[in-house]
Design a protein around this motif. Structure first.
Motif, PDB file in Angstrom:
ATOM      1  N   ILE A 179      40.218 -60.402  -4.549  1.00  0.00           N
ATOM      2  CA  ILE A 179      41.331 -59.861  -3.755  1.00  0.00           C
ATOM      3  C   ILE A 179      42.663 -60.236  -4.395  1.00  0.00           C
ATOM      4  O   ILE A 179      43.545 -59.387  -4.556  1.00  0.00           O
ATOM      5  CB  ILE A 179      41.238 -60.357  -2.295  1.00  0.00           C
ATOM      6  N   GLU A 180      42.798 -61.482  -4.785  1.00  0.00           N
ATOM      7  CA  GLU A 180      44.033 -61.953  -5.415  1.00  0.00           C
ATOM      8  C   GLU A 180      44.312 -61.195  -6.718  1.00  0.00           C
ATOM      9  O   GLU A 180      45.447 -60.793  -6.988  1.00  0.00           O
ATOM     10  CB  GLU A 180      43.937 -63.452  -5.693  1.00  0.00           C
ATOM     11  N   THR A 181      43.290 -60.965  -7.503  1.00  0.00           N
ATOM     12  CA  THR A 181      43.455 -60.252  -8.771  1.00  0.00           C
ATOM     13  C   THR A 181      43.842 -58.798  -8.531  1.00  0.00           C
ATOM     14  O   THR A 181      44.709 -58.251  -9.225  1.00  0.00           O
ATOM     15  CB  THR A 181      42.169 -60.340  -9.612  1.00  0.00           C
ATOM     16  N   ILE A 182      43.237 -58.162  -7.559  1.00  0.00           N
ATOM     17  CA  ILE A 182      43.587 -56.771  -7.231  1.00  0.00           C
ATOM     18  C   ILE A 182      45.047 -56.686  -6.808  1.00  0.00           C
ATOM     19  O   ILE A 182      45.784 -55.807  -7.250  1.00  0.00           O
ATOM     20  CB  ILE A 182      42.652 -56.205  -6.137  1.00  0.00           C
ATOM     21  N   VAL A 183      45.476 -57.612  -5.958  1.00  0.00           N
ATOM     22  CA  VAL A 183      46.877 -57.616  -5.526  1.00  0.00           C
ATOM     23  C   VAL A 183      47.786 -57.780  -6.733  1.00  0.00           C
ATOM     24  O   VAL A 183      48.766 -57.040  -6.894  1.00  0.00           O
ATOM     25  CB  VAL A 183      47.140 -58.715  -4.471  1.00  0.00           C
ATOM     26  N   ARG A 184      47.473 -58.715  -7.588  1.00  0.00           N
ATOM     27  CA  ARG A 184      48.302 -58.960  -8.780  1.00  0.00           C
ATOM     28  C   ARG A 184      48.344 -57.710  -9.677  1.00  0.00           C
ATOM     29  O   ARG A 184      49.384 -57.334 -10.184  1.00  0.00           O
ATOM     30  CB  ARG A 184      47.764 -60.164  -9.543  1.00  0.00           C
ATOM     31  N   ASN A 185      47.200 -57.041  -9.840  1.00  0.00           N
ATOM     32  CA  ASN A 185      47.124 -55.869 -10.706  1.00  0.00           C
ATOM     33  C   ASN A 185      47.856 -54.648 -10.148  1.00  0.00           C
ATOM     34  O   ASN A 185      48.367 -53.833 -10.912  1.00  0.00           O
ATOM     35  CB  ASN A 185      45.668 -55.479 -10.974  1.00  0.00           C
ATOM     36  N   TYR A 186      47.892 -54.506  -8.829  1.00  0.00           N
ATOM     37  CA  TYR A 186      48.436 -53.292  -8.219  1.00  0.00           C
ATOM     38  C   TYR A 186      49.738 -53.512  -7.446  1.00  0.00           C
ATOM     39  O   TYR A 186      50.307 -52.552  -6.939  1.00  0.00           O
ATOM     40  CB  TYR A 186      47.392 -52.651  -7.293  1.00  0.00           C
ATOM     41  N   GLN A 187      50.208 -54.724  -7.363  1.00  0.00           N
ATOM     42  CA  GLN A 187      51.399 -55.018  -6.564  1.00  0.00           C
ATOM     43  C   GLN A 187      52.620 -54.233  -7.042  1.00  0.00           C
ATOM     44  O   GLN A 187      53.347 -53.656  -6.233  1.00  0.00           O
ATOM     45  CB  GLN A 187      51.693 -56.511  -6.579  1.00  0.00           C
ATOM     46  N   SER A 188      52.849 -54.197  -8.315  1.00  0.00           N
ATOM     47  CA  SER A 188      54.004 -53.483  -8.857  1.00  0.00           C
ATOM     48  C   SER A 188      53.906 -51.984  -8.570  1.00  0.00           C
ATOM     49  O   SER A 188      54.886 -51.347  -8.178  1.00  0.00           O
ATOM     50  CB  SER A 188      54.108 -53.733 -10.361  1.00  0.00           C
ATOM     51  N   PHE A 189      52.725 -51.421  -8.742  1.00  0.00           N
ATOM     52  CA  PHE A 189      52.488 -50.001  -8.465  1.00  0.00           C
ATOM     53  C   PHE A 189      52.805 -49.670  -7.009  1.00  0.00           C
ATOM     54  O   PHE A 189      53.512 -48.709  -6.717  1.00  0.00           O
ATOM     55  CB  PHE A 189      51.031 -49.669  -8.806  1.00  0.00           C
ATOM     56  N   VAL A 190      52.305 -50.474  -6.089  1.00  0.00           N
ATOM     57  CA  VAL A 190      52.521 -50.228  -4.665  1.00  0.00           C
ATOM     58  C   VAL A 190      53.998 -50.425  -4.313  1.00  0.00           C
ATOM     59  O   VAL A 190      54.589 -49.619  -3.592  1.00  0.00           O
ATOM     60  CB  VAL A 190      51.616 -51.136  -3.794  1.00  0.00           C
ATOM     61  N   TYR A 191      54.603 -51.475  -4.846  1.00  0.00           N
ATOM     62  CA  TYR A 191      56.014 -51.745  -4.564  1.00  0.00           C
ATOM     63  C   TYR A 191      56.904 -50.591  -5.048  1.00  0.00           C
ATOM     64  O   TYR A 191      57.778 -50.134  -4.326  1.00  0.00           O
ATOM     65  CB  TYR A 191      56.465 -53.056  -5.217  1.00  0.00           C
ATOM     66  N   ARG A 192      56.683 -50.132  -6.280  1.00  0.00           N
ATOM     67  CA  ARG A 192      57.493 -49.033  -6.821  1.00  0.00           C
ATOM     68  C   ARG A 192      57.327 -47.771  -5.988  1.00  0.00           C
ATOM     69  O   ARG A 192      58.283 -47.026  -5.772  1.00  0.00           O
ATOM     70  CB  ARG A 192      57.142 -48.764  -8.279  1.00  0.00           C
ATOM     71  N   THR A 193      56.115 -47.517  -5.515  1.00  0.00           N
ATOM     72  CA  THR A 193      55.872 -46.357  -4.660  1.00  0.00           C
ATOM     73  C   THR A 193      56.674 -46.489  -3.368  1.00  0.00           C
ATOM     74  O   THR A 193      57.380 -45.560  -2.968  1.00  0.00           O
ATOM     75  CB  THR A 193      54.370 -46.226  -4.341  1.00  0.00           C
ATOM     76  N   ALA A 194      56.573 -47.644  -2.732  1.00  0.00           N
ATOM     77  CA  ALA A 194      57.289 -47.867  -1.465  1.00  0.00           C
ATOM     78  C   ALA A 194      58.794 -47.832  -1.673  1.00  0.00           C
ATOM     79  O   ALA A 194      59.532 -47.214  -0.895  1.00  0.00           O
ATOM     80  CB  ALA A 194      56.859 -49.201  -0.853  1.00  0.00           C
ATOM     81  N   TYR A 195      59.275 -48.485  -2.726  1.00  0.00           N
ATOM     82  CA  TYR A 195      60.717 -48.519  -2.982  1.00  0.00           C
ATOM     83  C   TYR A 195      61.261 -47.117  -3.246  1.00  0.00           C
ATOM     84  O   TYR A 195      62.334 -46.760  -2.781  1.00  0.00           O
ATOM     85  CB  TYR A 195      61.058 -49.432  -4.162  1.00  0.00           C
ATOM     86  N   GLY A 196      60.501 -46.325  -3.970  1.00  0.00           N
ATOM     87  CA  GLY A 196      60.932 -44.961  -4.247  1.00  0.00           C
ATOM     88  C   GLY A 196      61.149 -44.151  -2.988  1.00  0.00           C
ATOM     89  O   GLY A 196      62.030 -43.296  -2.934  1.00  0.00           O
ATOM     90  N   ILE A 197      60.377 -44.421  -1.977  1.00  0.00           N
ATOM     91  CA  ILE A 197      60.503 -43.708  -0.708  1.00  0.00           C
ATOM     92  C   ILE A 197      61.554 -44.363   0.181  1.00  0.00           C
ATOM     93  O   ILE A 197      62.395 -43.696   0.776  1.00  0.00           O
ATOM     94  CB  ILE A 197      59.144 -43.655   0.019  1.00  0.00           C
ATOM     95  N   LEU A 198      61.520 -45.667   0.276  1.00  0.00           N
ATOM     96  CA  LEU A 198      62.362 -46.397   1.222  1.00  0.00           C
ATOM     97  C   LEU A 198      63.766 -46.693   0.696  1.00  0.00           C
ATOM     98  O   LEU A 198      64.689 -46.879   1.495  1.00  0.00           O
ATOM     99  CB  LEU A 198      61.676 -47.707   1.624  1.00  0.00           C
ATOM    100  N   GLN A 199      63.904 -46.819  -0.616  1.00  0.00           N
ATOM    101  CA  GLN A 199      65.204 -47.105  -1.233  1.00  0.00           C
ATOM    102  C   GLN A 199      65.819 -48.407  -0.733  1.00  0.00           C
ATOM    103  O   GLN A 199      67.030 -48.541  -0.617  1.00  0.00           O
ATOM    104  CB  GLN A 199      66.180 -45.940  -1.007  1.00  0.00           C
TER     105      GLN A 199
END
Length: 177
Positions: free
Chosen positions: A20-40
């Motif tokens: 679980i920790e490794t998955i979060v580390r691997n995908y955290q940036s991807f998810v954050y950029r997606t959310a930031y792109g929408i939420l600004q």
């Protein structure tokens, strides 16, 4: 998706905390950029990212095909982000909230980045979402359709309108005609 990622997902399904920790580390940036792109908004994007992982791991057993994990996770992040946008609108908060981001590079690059973020903020959440998924994450039209659960024709239409609006906003902010 790589075999190592598929194995991590299988281990996470069985509650392996390291997986679980490794998955979060691997995908955290991807998810954050997606959310930031929408939420600004950086703080909101961090909240959406955390919530996306919580929901994903709670419902990992419902993931039909492990290879679709990135798309499935992106869909969760998009839905959470859009829900947050709608909640903010209902609370009637100021939609021109200050953009919190640090910009690397020269003054021209910083200025262009700020103009782009302002222009993105002026788009509807639906238009901003397709731009973020296409331009910043490089998803194909069919992948965007799957993430948003909309027809591919709607993706094309939203992208077309979003691009036109961005051009209009950017030319107005840059003083171009």
């Amino acid at each position: 998706m790589e075999q190592a990622d598929l194995e991590l997902i299988r281990r996470a399904r069985h509650g392996d905390p390291q997986a679980i920790e490794t998955i979060v580390r691997n995908y955290q940036s991807f998810v954050y950029r997606t959310a930031y792109g929408i939420l600004q908004n950086a703080a909101d994007a961090e909240d959406a990212t955390q919530e996306a992982f919580i929901r994903a791991f709670r419902s990992l057993g419902r993931l039909r095909e492990d290879r679709t994990f990135p798309t499935w996770l992106a869909r969760i992040a998009v839905r959470i982000s859009l829900d947050m946008v709608q909640a903010k609108a209902r609370r009637a908060q100021d939609p021109t909230e200050e953009i919190h981001s640090s910009v690397a590079g020269g003054e021209d690059a910083a200025s262009l980045r700020i103009d782009l973020e302002r222009a993105l903020a002026k788009l509807s959440p639906e238009h901003r979402t397709v731009i973020v998924l296409r331009a910043f994450h490089g998803l194909e039209y069919d992948e965007i359709a799957e993430v948003l659960d909309i027809p591919i024709g709607t993706v094309r239409s939203r992208l077309h309108h979003a691009r036109m609006q961005l051009r209009m906003h950017l030319s107005g902010e840059r003083g171009d005609s």
